[in-house]
Design an enzyme around this catalytic site. Structure first.
Site, PDB file in Angstrom:
ATOM      1  N   ASP A 165       0.867  -1.170   0.000  1.00  0.00           N
ATOM      2  CA  ASP A 165       0.000   0.000   0.000  1.00  0.00           C
ATOM      3  C   ASP A 165       0.915   1.235   0.000  1.00  0.00           C
ATOM      4  OD1 ASP A 165      -2.293   1.700   0.625  1.00  0.00           O
ATOM      5  OD2 ASP A 165      -1.423   1.797   2.644  1.00  0.00           O
TER       6      ASP A 165
HETATM    7 MG   LIG Z   1      -2.845   3.184   3.527  1.00  0.00          MG
END
Ligand SMILES: [Mg+2]
Length: 231
Positions: free
Chosen positions: A10
């Site tokens: 991410d």
């Molecule tokens: Mg994040």
């Protein structure tokens, strides 16, 4: 057994310090309006914005509604009428310029790149995310950058992950690990798509959801121990 080949990262609050970028962008937005950004306003905005993103993750509102109304709501709460769309554009421009690294991110990727195929899986606006990764110097570490906007779906939707997997030659989900700070987007999303999951819990938050990551780390360099080859 540890047999990972594909590592999915991410971006926001995992590799790039989104909170820092956001604070700076908000400050510049208020500077532009010649309004003093007080801690009260900042706290109000953070709560409101968090609520809107939660509604978005749960599918209650779409992205356009989220981004185009938040600043009109914010300024209205403090007595000023502004055009939400224009403010969002200004904010986005400032945010595009924010690319502060999370501590240890660069060193981590430098070492992992030798042994693993690294990929970005991020929600957000494709242009923004690519620019921030480029400016931060992280882009060369990754084989490919997958942004939700390009796929038409966002984490935790399994269709986003299927889009990603389809673009990786000879991919096997059981050889994949996702690292991210969001229990819903990254951990639940990754797990439903068949990946092993590592929750980056930098703030030592309580896990109050029914989502169980395979691993939990508080600092990025703790990932090395998880990825040690088995004897
Ligand atoms: Mg994040």
């Amino acid at each position: 057994m540890n047999h990972y080949k594909y590592l999915f990262f991410d971006v926001d609050n995992t590799l790039l310090d989104f909170n820092a970028a956001e604070e700076l962008a908000l400050q510049r937005l208020f500077d532009d309006q010649h309004i003093n950004l007080t801690t009260e306003i900042e706290r109000y905005y953070k709560e409101m914005n968090k609520g809107l993103w939660r509604d978005f993750e749960n599918g209650k509102i779409d992205r356009d509604e989220l981004v185009n109304t938040r600043f009109a709501k914010l300024f209205k709460a403090f007595g000023r009428d502004v055009d939400g769309v224009t403010m969002e554009q200004n904010y986005r421009r400032f945010l595009n310029e924010g690319h502060q690294l999370v501590s240890g991110a660069r060193q981590l990727l430098l070492r992992l790149k030798e042994r693993f195929d690294l990929y970005i899986v991020t929600n957000g606006v494709a242009e923004t995310q690519r620019k921030r990764l480029q400016d931060s110097g992280l882009t060369p570490f990754f084989k490919q950058i997958f942004v939700s906007e390009d796929s038409g779906y966002h984490k935790p939707d399994p269709r986003f992950f299927h889009y990603v997997f389809k673009h990786i030659p000879c991919f096997r989900a059981d050889h994949g690990l996702i690292v991210g700070d969001s229990l819903i987007s990254d951990i639940q999303g990754g797990s439903h798509a068949g990946l092993k999951t590592c929750w980056f819990n930098a703030k030592h938050q309580n896990n109050e959801l029914d989502v169980k990551p395979n691993y939990e780390i508080h600092k990025l360099d703790e990932l090395y121990a998880i990825l040690q080859p088995n004897e």
